[in-house]
Scaffold this motif. Structure first.
Motif, PDB file in Angstrom:
ATOM      1  N   ALA A 225     -20.304  -1.406  -4.008  1.00 50.14           N
ATOM      2  CA  ALA A 225     -19.614  -1.431  -2.521  1.00 50.14           C
ATOM      3  C   ALA A 225     -18.499  -2.506  -2.952  1.00 50.14           C
ATOM      4  O   ALA A 225     -17.468  -2.297  -2.389  1.00 50.14           O
ATOM      5  N   THR A 226     -18.623  -3.614  -3.491  1.00 56.77           N
ATOM      6  CA  THR A 226     -17.298  -4.448  -3.958  1.00 56.77           C
ATOM      7  C   THR A 226     -16.104  -3.789  -4.667  1.00 56.77           C
ATOM      8  O   THR A 226     -15.227  -4.051  -4.256  1.00 56.77           O
ATOM      9  N   ARG A 227     -16.684  -2.934  -5.681  1.00 57.57           N
ATOM     10  CA  ARG A 227     -15.620  -2.215  -6.381  1.00 57.57           C
ATOM     11  C   ARG A 227     -14.872  -1.441  -5.476  1.00 57.57           C
ATOM     12  O   ARG A 227     -13.666  -1.318  -5.362  1.00 57.57           O
ATOM     13  N   ASP A 228     -15.680  -0.540  -4.664  1.00 59.34           N
ATOM     14  CA  ASP A 228     -14.857   0.459  -3.576  1.00 59.34           C
ATOM     15  C   ASP A 228     -14.007  -0.382  -2.552  1.00 59.34           C
ATOM     16  O   ASP A 228     -12.837   0.067  -2.509  1.00 59.34           O
ATOM     17  N   TYR A 229     -14.602  -1.641  -2.092  1.00 62.07           N
ATOM     18  CA  TYR A 229     -13.678  -2.281  -1.252  1.00 62.07           C
ATOM     19  C   TYR A 229     -12.574  -2.534  -1.637  1.00 62.07           C
ATOM     20  O   TYR A 229     -11.389  -2.619  -1.232  1.00 62.07           O
ATOM     21  N   LEU A 230     -12.655  -3.397  -2.722  1.00 63.36           N
ATOM     22  CA  LEU A 230     -11.379  -4.236  -3.258  1.00 63.36           C
ATOM     23  C   LEU A 230     -10.215  -3.065  -3.854  1.00 63.36           C
ATOM     24  O   LEU A 230      -9.237  -3.280  -3.540  1.00 63.36           O
ATOM     25  N   LEU A 231     -10.930  -2.292  -4.517  1.00 63.98           N
ATOM     26  CA  LEU A 231      -9.909  -1.014  -5.112  1.00 63.98           C
ATOM     27  C   LEU A 231      -9.251  -0.269  -3.790  1.00 63.98           C
ATOM     28  O   LEU A 231      -8.201  -0.078  -3.796  1.00 63.98           O
ATOM     29  N   GLU A 232     -10.112   0.398  -2.903  1.00 63.10           N
ATOM     30  CA  GLU A 232      -9.597   1.156  -2.064  1.00 63.10           C
ATOM     31  C   GLU A 232      -8.965   0.514  -0.540  1.00 63.10           C
ATOM     32  O   GLU A 232      -8.137   0.937  -0.085  1.00 63.10           O
ATOM     33  N   ALA A 233      -9.539  -0.818  -0.389  1.00 64.44           N
ATOM     34  CA  ALA A 233      -8.801  -1.290   0.699  1.00 64.44           C
ATOM     35  C   ALA A 233      -8.015  -2.475   0.413  1.00 64.44           C
ATOM     36  O   ALA A 233      -6.969  -2.869   1.398  1.00 64.44           O
ATOM     37  N   GLN A 234      -8.002  -2.832  -0.691  1.00 56.78           N
ATOM     38  CA  GLN A 234      -6.919  -4.128  -1.192  1.00 56.78           C
ATOM     39  C   GLN A 234      -5.826  -3.414  -2.111  1.00 56.78           C
ATOM     40  O   GLN A 234      -4.821  -3.546  -1.904  1.00 56.78           O
ATOM     41  N   ARG A 236      -5.059  -0.741  -3.655  1.00 57.48           N
ATOM     42  CA  ARG A 236      -4.329   0.387  -3.621  1.00 57.48           C
ATOM     43  C   ARG A 236      -3.502   0.461  -2.485  1.00 57.48           C
ATOM     44  O   ARG A 236      -2.323   0.682  -2.526  1.00 57.48           O
ATOM     45  N   PRO A 237      -3.841  -0.010  -1.115  1.00 55.56           N
ATOM     46  CA  PRO A 237      -2.937   0.188   0.048  1.00 55.56           C
ATOM     47  C   PRO A 237      -2.044  -1.240  -0.163  1.00 55.56           C
ATOM     48  O   PRO A 237      -1.135  -1.073   0.461  1.00 55.56           O
ATOM     49  N   LEU A 238      -2.380  -2.228  -0.539  1.00 57.05           N
ATOM     50  CA  LEU A 238      -1.607  -3.582  -0.104  1.00 57.05           C
ATOM     51  C   LEU A 238      -0.874  -3.953  -1.386  1.00 57.05           C
ATOM     52  O   LEU A 238       0.165  -4.445  -1.352  1.00 57.05           O
ATOM     53  N   PHE A 239      -1.349  -3.895  -2.655  1.00 54.81           N
ATOM     54  CA  PHE A 239      -0.745  -4.303  -3.694  1.00 54.81           C
ATOM     55  C   PHE A 239       0.161  -3.397  -4.504  1.00 54.81           C
ATOM     56  O   PHE A 239       0.675  -3.947  -5.583  1.00 54.81           O
ATOM     57  N   GLY A 240       0.342  -2.417  -3.984  1.00 58.07           N
ATOM     58  CA  GLY A 240       1.162  -1.282  -4.789  1.00 58.07           C
ATOM     59  C   GLY A 240       2.561  -1.488  -4.137  1.00 58.07           C
ATOM     60  O   GLY A 240       3.218  -2.793  -4.331  1.00 58.07           O
ATOM     61  N   ASP A 241       3.310  -0.433  -3.618  1.00 53.73           N
ATOM     62  CA  ASP A 241       4.696  -0.757  -3.285  1.00 53.73           C
ATOM     63  C   ASP A 241       4.897  -1.681  -2.281  1.00 53.73           C
ATOM     64  O   ASP A 241       5.896  -2.346  -2.236  1.00 53.73           O
ATOM     65  N   ARG A 242       3.903  -2.110  -1.497  1.00 44.16           N
ATOM     66  CA  ARG A 242       4.039  -2.841  -0.151  1.00 44.16           C
ATOM     67  C   ARG A 242       4.584  -4.356  -0.956  1.00 44.16           C
ATOM     68  O   ARG A 242       5.355  -4.952  -0.212  1.00 44.16           O
ATOM     69  N   LEU A 243       4.210  -4.724  -1.865  1.00 43.14           N
ATOM     70  CA  LEU A 243       4.417  -5.952  -2.563  1.00 43.14           C
ATOM     71  C   LEU A 243       5.923  -6.006  -3.366  1.00 43.14           C
ATOM     72  O   LEU A 243       6.229  -7.188  -3.846  1.00 43.14           O
ATOM     73  N   ARG A 244       6.095  -4.738  -3.867  1.00 44.54           N
ATOM     74  CA  ARG A 244       7.371  -4.830  -4.576  1.00 44.54           C
ATOM     75  C   ARG A 244       8.358  -5.786  -4.420  1.00 44.54           C
ATOM     76  O   ARG A 244       8.889  -6.622  -5.181  1.00 44.54           O
ATOM     77  N   ARG A 245       8.915  -5.937  -3.228  1.00 46.01           N
ATOM     78  CA  ARG A 245       9.990  -6.709  -2.780  1.00 46.01           C
ATOM     79  C   ARG A 245       9.645  -8.127  -2.708  1.00 46.01           C
ATOM     80  O   ARG A 245      10.754  -9.046  -2.627  1.00 46.01           O
ATOM     81  N   TRP A 246       8.473  -8.506  -2.736  1.00 42.38           N
ATOM     82  CA  TRP A 246       8.154  -9.952  -2.659  1.00 42.38           C
ATOM     83  C   TRP A 246       7.856 -10.429  -3.748  1.00 42.38           C
ATOM     84  O   TRP A 246       7.538 -11.706  -3.884  1.00 42.38           O
TER      85      TRP A 246
END
Ligand SMILES: C[S@@+](CC[C@H](N)C(=O)[O-])C[C@H]1O[C@@H](n2cnc3c(N)ncnc32)[C@H](O)[C@@H]1O
Length: 287
Positions: A225-234, A236-246
């Motif tokens: 449950a921890t692996r799935d949440y951190l990988l799928e909810a944090q 993949r969606p948040l730490f990928g392209d969205r953070l590139r410019r910051w």
């Protein structure tokens, strides 16, 4: 049993974080609820529910907590879940016990059960309101005198994410803050208002206000449950392209390696992975 109802209008008080009747992040909510279930259940326990009680889950999302509430109040009790999102209510209906009543709509305008409830549970929801004090006052109207309210809230960001690299962690956290500030047009004060629930309950006139903070602590090897949440909810969606410019190009590349399950340095497979996040539940009693 009340069936989910389609809601024709949007909330009168616009949400801070972009919630609408059409918005659907039920999958992410389900991942979170399974991940944080032990700490959320400790929060629910603060309500002191007993068989036969009547309880409302305000902002029930994908509905996992409804079963825990139903378990506590038993077959003689009553559980009502409310959520704005049609998709979230559908997800909740699919998994909650059949006896749970579900209402779909804006809790500021829905006719909530009036003045008779023994308890109200609301987790990670007040921070979605432009006027959280008004939302709290609205929830308190459903309680009988002596009834108990518990408001749960995770810290805005984890207290510890990459235990082995505090500098990169700080850069990532600053990037996430900058991303959210821009995405939702919020200043720092509004973004971190999640810390203010204790004061809000006092302002709303609740008595015996107390705060209880649980630490969501996970270490390697991680449960599914921890692996799935951190990988799928944090990751993949948040730490990928969205953070590139910051981030600097070097920090962004380092973050991508940490978030990639195929990379030998994948953060969630490291033996020193140690995650900390707070979950604060503020309780109060209706005078
Ligand atoms: C982050 S989720 C919380 C879900 C769950 N309670 C938890 O502990 O994670 C916030 C929920 O509040 C709902 N919500 C937002 N604004 C609302 C409103 N005005 N009336 C009712 N529900 C609302 C959203 O649709 C969403 O399901």
């Amino acid at each position: 049993m009340t069936q989910p109802q389609a809601r024709p209008t949007e909330p009168q008080t616009p949400g801070l974080l972009g919630d609408t009747a059409q918005r659907d992040y039920a999958r992410k909510l389900g991942l979170f609820m399974r991940f944080a279930e032990p700490e959320l259940r400790q929060g629910v326990a603060l309500l002191g529910l007993e068989p036969g009680m009547q309880v409302l889950d305000a902002g029930c999302g994908s509905g996992e907590a409804l079963a825990w509430l139903a378990e506590a109040v038993g077959p003689q009790g009553r559980v009502v879940g409310v959520d704005l999102s049609t998709a979230h209510i559908q997800a909740a209906r699919a998994q909650a016990p059949a006896s749970v009543e579900l209402l779909c709509g804006d809790l500021m305008t829905l006719p909530l059960p009036a003045s008779g409830l023994d308890a109200v549970w609301s987790s990670n929801t007040l921070n979605h309101f432009a006027d959280p004090l008004a939302a709290l006052r609205q929830l308190a109207t459903s309680l009988r005198p002596g009834g108990r309210l518990a408001v749960g809230q995770t810290g805005f960001l984890p207290e510890m994410l990459f235990a082995w690299d505090s500098r990169l962690e700080r850069a990532v956290v600053d990037g996430v803050r900058a991303h959210y500030r821009e995405r939702y047009g919020l200043d720092e004060e509004r973004l971190t208002a999640v810390r203010a629930n204790l004061g809000l309950l006092r302002q709303a006139g609740l008595a015996q206000v107390q705060a209880h903070t649980f630490v969501i602590e996970r270490i390697s090897p991680l449960d599914v449950a921890t692996r799935d949440y951190l990988l799928e909810a944090q990751f993949r969606p948040l730490f990928g392209d969205r953070l590139r410019r910051w981030l600097t190009p070097q920090d962004h590349a380092a973050l991508q390696r940490l978030c990639d399950p195929a990379d030998p340095g994948f953060a969630l497979a490291r033996p020193d992975f140690h995650y900390l996040q707070t979950y604060t539940v503020v309780t109060g009693v209706k005078a």
